[in-house]
Every structure is written in structure tokens, then in C-alpha cells.
Scaffold this active site. Structure first.
Site, PDB file in Angstrom:
ATOM      1  N   ASP A 118      57.217  57.608   9.941  1.00 41.46           N
ATOM      2  CA  ASP A 118      57.280  59.012  10.315  1.00 41.46           C
ATOM      3  C   ASP A 118      55.966  59.331  11.056  1.00 41.46           C
ATOM      4  O   ASP A 118      55.095  58.477  11.231  1.00 41.46           O
ATOM      5  CB  ASP A 118      57.511  59.898   9.081  1.00 41.46           C
ATOM      6  CG  ASP A 118      58.091  61.269   9.463  1.00 41.46           C
ATOM      7  OD1 ASP A 118      58.011  61.635  10.651  1.00 41.46           O
ATOM      8  OD2 ASP A 118      58.598  61.986   8.584  1.00 41.46           O
TER       9      ASP A 118
HETATM   10  C1  BGC Z   1      59.451  64.636  10.393  1.00 46.14           C
HETATM   11  C2  BGC Z   1      60.633  63.739  10.681  1.00 46.14           C
HETATM   12  C3  BGC Z   1      60.937  63.713  12.152  1.00 46.14           C
HETATM   13  C4  BGC Z   1      59.696  63.343  12.919  1.00 46.14           C
HETATM   14  C5  BGC Z   1      59.910  63.273  14.421  1.00 46.14           C
HETATM   15  C6  BGC Z   1      58.281  64.377  11.324  1.00 46.14           C
HETATM   16  O1  BGC Z   1      57.303  65.344  11.181  1.00 46.14           O
HETATM   17  O2  BGC Z   1      59.050  64.445   9.062  1.00 46.14           O
HETATM   18  O3  BGC Z   1      61.749  64.161   9.946  1.00 46.14           O
HETATM   19  O4  BGC Z   1      61.973  62.825  12.419  1.00 46.14           O
HETATM   20  O5  BGC Z   1      58.679  64.303  12.658  1.00 46.14           O
HETATM   21  O6  BGC Z   1      60.073  64.502  14.977  1.00 46.14           O
END
Ligand code: BGC
Length: 750
Positions: A302
Site C-alpha cells: 500500500d
Molecule cells: C489506500 C489503498 C489504496 C491506495 C492507492 C492507500 O492510501 O489505503 O486502499 O488502494 O492508497 O490509492
């Protein structure tokens, strides 16, 4: 004879030609390509950067214009293999196609011309394309108890993503909603593992089943592996303490089932479990996800989570140690995403022997397999065949159907609802003229809280009342926007109520995503409570519409209102669905996917343990341990249903057999309606304290007034299993109970 010989020879040559043309499987192609790659090319494939890195003006970019020099730097110099995100808000579909085209054009300037894979968070519709079709959030669609709606929403989302040129979706969210304080609660399918598993799988199938090369499919990312929602203090990305028995009982089964269904990638939980950040947890990533679950796809981090092993979690003393830790723990791709530090550090680490080349090759091969499977090597550009699949008129209808089925009627005293269309209605409260409070997170912006990015035809609740009963019958004291001070003006509300027959108060939460949604308290903000108190004191009947992403406590005010409609964040057609239900143009059928708690001290979940059921208070009713305002599964209809004749096909279930549970459901009211029958089981005695009940199956039916239907469920021993002290999933011999409504029956498993 001669003709026959010619035919045989002809088909032989046709066979040879076909065999020659046959493309080797993605795995073989990927393995062959890895062999040709330099270390820099490999590490580039493992690097994912965000649009701000290659957009003009970086994060200040508003229009999706790319910076050609920055783009070249990313693709040619750093050989970046993956990109994600937008900078500020959703962009027009044509803009996305042009962005994808520019990116893949730049790829032509690289030695091996490996296409870039772009990923976006289309978690309830294609978030980042303007005018896309937004569906109810997972929490809302879970209330519909209808996997077909999840399938339809995922299909539309896949089409709208693909028609934007994007082939990788960071969805579905498989986190379970057992901590209602958590700011990502609305992204979950609620508190029950069977519900999460069933709906999650329905989504994955719809996203991927057409075959990833097809322009109606996208690669999925199961997120967030593992245990992300179990934050101890409810704040996003904070420590989780989970004994493995609990992890395996409630958090792992949905991932196991999703891997079995087939998903291209997994995104990792940003938090720590029992002190170990999941991005550094080899046991969870390799031993459990790869070996036990058999996951073959890409494991992506993530946001910034490798860096954070060093600068937040403090488990890696240097940024390079963080990279080494994560890659050796099993991470394949780093969502870096704002610079090239990962690229430099990983190359350094490989050269120093801190990460073996075999690990790099393994990661790169998996990434390339995903690219082959999504057809990027054949054609990396937006496919004209997908262009017509954006914003089709029927998508709006699907969004409306989904929003309607999500609507959950919690209270209807004296049948105050449905409302007659000739009544004068005062529509008030902060959500009355807010579009974002009806859609929530990941809606045209990350936070979803900027009304101006929503499609021009989006309706507020107030507008939808006017559409339904005419402006002359609708009064409001509110102004557009959730936070407008007028929306909280108690004096104005009292004054306006004089001319109204009924007050519809639209309250709840404005949109939020991730940590900006952290809250100190689930209590409804005082200024909203004041509105409800004032409305009730007018003596006019009050109906609450709750537009919210998690249960905000309404315990104090609930007795003073006549009707309550839980609207959740139900997407683009929320307002229409709300008024359809309030006026009886649609008969509600939603059932709560979570327990609507009374207060922070009363957070007990429906699948409680026996000692949570008991409340040891002298002289008190002892079975009130589970005492929510509204239980899991609660939801009223404008008609009534009765259950009868619960029968079992056998009273003894064997290890290889199955048991069929049959019951009759009758619509005993005067309106047609949909209804979900839920089947629960209870293990009476077990080596691990058994849950008081567990949802094992559900089935939604439609019944005309007076109509009866037989509903059947089939259970096997696996449906009754639990995780024991040895961490094995087992079904122990003994007595079980099945429960549907008030009906119960017992059987023995032996
Ligand atoms: C979130 C994810 C997301 C990623 C990309 C992160 O802050 O936790 O769920 O897929 O950002 O946008």
C-alpha cells in the site's frame, strides 16, 4: 477416397499452423522475458509511482496534463513498470485515454518495450473518471444481501475502467467491519465473515471472469491483506493485536476464498499485527498467503509502506533496510509512490547481496504474468472496443436498483411511512443538500467531499423531494453543502416546521476516506442531535434519514422520532432511492450488515460468544449482553412476511453428507416485496467457546401479496466449521441448531 486424403492432409496443415500460432502461456512468456532483463529493468518493473511524479505541476496538477520530461524520466530512465492514481480529482474519460496513450507511447523508447500497468481505486464504481457510475459503498450494498447487484456493479466498474484505458482495479476491499470506529468501515461489507466472503467473491468473479484480456474485465487487488480493519483504537493504520485464532476465524477466510476464485493481485495492510508490520511479515506473506492459500499473483504494497517500515514503524534502521525487509518478506511491487528511492535502494541492496536475484526474478515474473494476462503486450492502448462501455443509460438503472435495495428501514412507528404525496414536508438537516454525504469516500476525489466534481444530474435529497411531490409541498431551511451554518439553525427549523405536516431530517456524516475520517467518538455530533430534539419538540412527526458510513449513535434521540431510514452512502442514485422508499414507490428490503450499537460501551457483535450474551447484573434479565439499538440483519418492509414449516432433511449430518433446511415464507401483507431469508447456525458445545449464532447462508426472494415460497438451504459440515486451539478449521461432532427468524431446529453432526 482422394477427396478424403486431401481433407486429412488439409486438417493436418491447419493443425500445424494453429499450433505454430499458439501463444505460450503467460507464465512461460514472462519467464523468458525475465531472462533478457537487466537488474535495472527488473527493479523498474517492481516500482510503482503516482501521477504527481509525471504530471505537469506535480500535486498541483488539475487537468491531467503530463510533463513529457518527467514521463521520460520515469519510463526511460527509471524503467518504471506501474503507475497509479490521479493528482486532484476525476478526469474526463477521453483524458484518461490520452494519458494511457502517452504513457504507452513513451514505453516505445525503452529497450524491451514492456507496457506499463496502471492501477486505480474503483471501489464502488470508477472513482476517478468524471461522470462514471457510482454504486453504493460496500457497506450499503451488503445490506441488499444480493450478490447479483455486486456482480452488476463490478461489471459496470470494470467496463468504465477499461474504457478509461485502465486494466487494474485496487478492489475489492475484503476487510471485515468489526470495529465501527474505523474510518474505513463503509468500505467493508459489514461485520459478518460469510457476508464479506460471499459478496467479495461475487465482485472478483465479475471483474475477472471474462478473461483479463477482454475489454470488459480488469485485474483485481484483494485488500488489505491481512487484518487491517482490526485497529485497536479505531484510528486508521494503527496497531492491531490479533491472536492467530481470531485472525483465522474472521479475517482470513475471505482471502482464502478470493484466492481460490482467482485474483491477479493482493494489496498489503499498512498496519502492524502483534508488533510486526504486515509489509515485513514473511509468515503472513509467504507461509500463509503463498504456501497455504496458494496465491500466485502480484503482492503490491500500500501507499509508501516500505518507507514507513523505517520512518513510521521503526523496525528498519535505514530506508535500505526497509526495502530489504519488505522484498525478502515477499513484496513484489512497491507503491513507492512519490519518488525513485525504492529503485535506487533495491539495486544497491541486490548488488550488496542483501536481496537474492532469485527473489527479484520471482517478483518480476509475477508482474509480467499480470501484464501478459491483461493483454497489455498485445495492445497496451485503450481499446476502441471498450469506448462504448462508458456511461451507458442502463448503468444508471443498475445504480438505482442497487441503491434501492440497500435502503434499510430501521423504524416505522404507527406506519408513518410511506408518506402520502400530498403532505407538506420540511426537509432539513446537513445531508439534505449535500451530494457528497450520499456518496462517501472515493467519489470523484479521494475524500469524496467536493460536490462540484459530481455529475451534473446528481440529485440532493431536497431536490429529489421536489421532483417527487412538487416544490409547493417541500420546505427547507438548508443550504447546499453539509457544513453550511444554516443547516444547523435550530430556530429556523422550528419556525419552518409550523407550515409542515412532517419533518424529514437528513443527518449523518459527510464523506471521508482513510485517516481524515478518524473520529474521537461515534456519538452523533451535538449540533445534529440538537436539530432532532428541536424537531421532535415541534410535535410534528419526525423521520430521520441517516446518510453515514458507520453507525453514529442515535440512542438518545431515537425514541422521539417516528421513522428511521438507514441510507448509508449509496452512490449516484441515493437521493432517488431515498425518496422512492419514503413515498412507497419502492418497498424497502435492506437488512443491516452490522449491529447498530447504542454506545461505545455496548459494542458487542451479533456473533457474540456465550459470555457476551450473559449480563451478570443482579435481578436483571441475564440474556441482554447483545443489546444493540438494531441488531445485525434488522430491516423493515411495508409488507409483512411470516416463516413456517422449518424442516430438516435429516437430523444426523455425516462428514460426507449434507443437510437441507427448508422453510415456507409468506407475504402476509398487502404489498409486493423482496425479502432476504437468513440462515444461522449455532454449535451448542465445542472445544472453543461457540458463537451464539453464525450466518451460514442467505437467499433473497420476491413475493406478491399472499404469495408463499419455499426456501431451501443446503449445509455441509464445512459450513459449520470453526478454528480450534490448534488453529485448524474443524467441525466437531455434537449438537447444532439452525435458526431462521423465530424458527429453530436441531440436528447432530457425527
Ligand atoms: C489506500 C489503498 C489504496 C491506495 C492507492 C492507500 O492510501 O489505503 O486502499 O488502494 O492508497 O490509492
Amino acid at each position: 477416397m482422394k477427396a478424403n486424403i486431401l481433407l486429412v492432409i488439409g486438417s493436418f496443415f491447419a493443425f500445424v499452423a494453429k499450433a505454430q500460432k499458439q501463444v505460450p502461456p503467460a507464465e512461460a512468456q514472462a519467464a523468458a522475458l525475465v531472462k533478457k532483463m537487466t537488474l535495472e529493468e527488473k527493479v523498474g518493473q517492481m516500482t510503482q509511482v503516482t501521477m504527481a511524479v509525471f504530471a505537469k505541476g506535480a500535486w498541483a496538477n488539475e487537468d491531467g496534463e503530463l510533463d513529457p520530461v518527467a514521463l521520460k524520466k520515469a519510463i526511460v530512465d527509471y524503467k518504471v513498470g506501474s503507475m497509479l492514481n490521479t493528482t486532484a480529482h476525476a478526469l474526463p474519460v477521453e483524458k484518461w485515454r490520452s494519458i494511457m496513450t502517452q504513457i504507452q507511447d513513451e514505453v516505445k523508447n525503452t529497450r524491451l518495450r514492456i507496457p506499463v500497468i496502471y492501477g486505480l481505486d474503483a471501489i464502488h464504481g470508477q472513482t476517478y473518471t468524471l461522470n462514471s457510475t457510482l454504486f453504493p459503498q460496500n457497506l450499503a450494498i451488503a445490506a441488499a444481501r444480493n450478490p447479483e447487484l455486486v456482480r452488476q456493479a463490478a461489471k459496470v466498474t470494470a467496463m468504465e475502467l477499461r474504457s478509461s484505458g485502465v486494466r487494474w482495479n485496487f478492489a475489492p476491499v475484503l476487510d471485515i467491519g468489526r470495529q465501527p470506529l474505523w474510518s474505513r468501515f463503509p468500505e467493508t461489507y459489514g461485520e459478518d465473515v460469510y457476508l464479506v466472503k460471499t459478496l467479495g467473491v461475487a465482485g472478483i468473479k465479475a471483474y475477472e471472469e471474462d478473461g483479463l484480456k477482454n475489454p470488459t474485465a480488469v485485474a483485481t487487488s484483494l485488500k488489505h491483506y491481512l487484518g487491517y480493519s482490526a485497529s485497536r483504537n479505531g484510528k486508521d493504520r494503527t496497531p492491531i493485536y490479533l491472536p492467530e485464532i481470531e485472525l483465522r476465524e474472521y479475517y482470513l477466510p475471505q482471502f482464502r476464498e478470493a484466492v481460490r476464485t482467482g485474483s491477479a493481485s493482493v494489496m498489503v495492510n499498512s498496519s502492524e499485527i502483534n508488533g510486526i508490520p504486515v509489509h515485513a511479515n514473511r509468515y503472513l506473506l509467504i507461509d500463509v498467503l503463498r504456501k497455504e492459500l496458494g496465491f500466485e499473483g502480484v503482492i503490491v504494497t500500500d501507499w509508501e509502506d516500505i518507507k514507513r517500515l523505517h520512518d513510521r514503524h521503526n523496525v528498519a534502521a535505514t530506508p535500505r533496510e526497509a526495502v530489504v525487509m519488505a522484498i525478502n518478506a515477499g513484496i513484489d511491487m512497491s507503491m513507492v509512490p512519490s519518488d525513485y528511492s525504492f529503485f535506487d535502494l533495491l539495486i544497491e541492496a541486490v548488488k550488496k547481496g542483501e536481496v537474492p536475484m532469485s527473489r527479484i526474478d520471482d517478483a518480476v515474473k509475477r508482474i509480467l504474468v499480470m501484464k501478459y494476462k491483461t493483454g497489455l503486450f498485445e495492445n497496451p492502448y485503450p481499446e476502441p472496443a471498450s469506448f462504448g462501455n462508458f456511461g451507458k443509460p442502463e448503468f444508471q438503472q443498475y445504480a438505482l436498483e442497487a441503491a434501492r435495495e440497500a435502503m434499510t428501514l430501521l423504524k416505522n412507528s404507527d406506519n408513518i411511512l410511506p408518506l402520502a404525496k400530498n403532505k407538506k414536508v420540511l426537509v432539513a438537516g446537513p445531508a439534505a443538500q449535500s451530494i457528497s454525504a450520499l456518496n462517501g469516500c472515493w467519489s470523484y476525489t479521494w475524500q469524496g467531499n467536493v460536490d462540484k466534481w459530481y455529475p451534473a444530474d446528481s440529485r440532493t435529497i431536497y431536490q429529489s423531494f421536489v421532483d417527487k411531490i412538487g416544490a409547493a409541498n417541500v420546505i427547507t431551511t438548508t443550504q447546499p453543502g453539509f457544513d453550511s451554518p444554516q443547516n444547523y439553525d435550530v430556530a429556523a427549523l422550528k419556525k419552518a416546521a409550523v407550515g409542515a405536516d412532517v419533518i424529514v431530517l437528513c443527518i449523518g456524516e459527510n464523506a471521508y476516506a482513510e485517516s481524515p475520517g478518524n473520529t474521537r467518538d461515534l456519538a452523533l455530533p451535538k449540533e445534529q442531535e440538537d436539530l432532532v430534539v428541536a424537531a421532535a419538540l415541534t410535535g410534528k412527526p419526525v423521520i430521520l434519514v441517516l446518510a453515514e458510513g458507520r453507525p453514529r449513535f442515535i440512542t438518545n434521540i431515537e425514541p422521539s422520532v417516528k421513522g428511521i431510514l438507514m441510507a448509508y452512502w449509496s452512490g449516484r442514485k441515493s437521493a432517488e432511492a431515498i425518496t422512492d422508499v419514503l413515498f412507497g414507490d419502492y418497498n424497502p428490503s435492506g437488512r443491516l450488515p452490522f449491529s447498530y450499537h447504542k454506545s461505545m460501551g455496548e459494542i458487542v457483535l451479533y456473533d457474540r460468544k456465550p459470555t457476551e450474551e450473559v449480563r451478570e447484573v443482579f435481578n436483571d434479565n441475564i440474556n441482554t449482553g447483545y443489546d444493540p439499538l438494531y441488531p445485525f440483519g434488522h430491516g423493515l418492509s411495508y409488507t409483512t412476511f411470516s416463516y413456517s414449516g422449518l424442516t430438516l432433511s435429516t437430523t444426523t449430518l455425516s462428514a460426507t453428507g449434507s443437510i437441507t433446511v427448508t422453510l415456507q415464507v409468506k407475504n402476509t401483507g398487502s404489498r409486493a416485496g423482496k425479502h432476504t431469508v437468513e440462515l444461522y447456525s449455532r454449535d451448542l458445545y465445542a472445544s472453543i467457546t461457540p458463537n451464539m449464532r453464525r450466518l451460514r447462508a442467505f437467499h433473497k426472494i420476491s413475493l406478491a401479496p399472499g404469495e408463499s415460497k419455499e426456501v431451501r438451504f443446503t449445509l455441509t459440515k464445512d459450513d459449520l466449521a470453526f478454528v480450534n486451539a490448534q488453529l485448524k478449521t474443524v467441525t466437531e461432532p455434537g449438537e447444532f441448531e439452525v435458526i431462521a427468524g423465530d424458527l429453530k431446529a436441531k440436528f447432530v453432526y457425527q
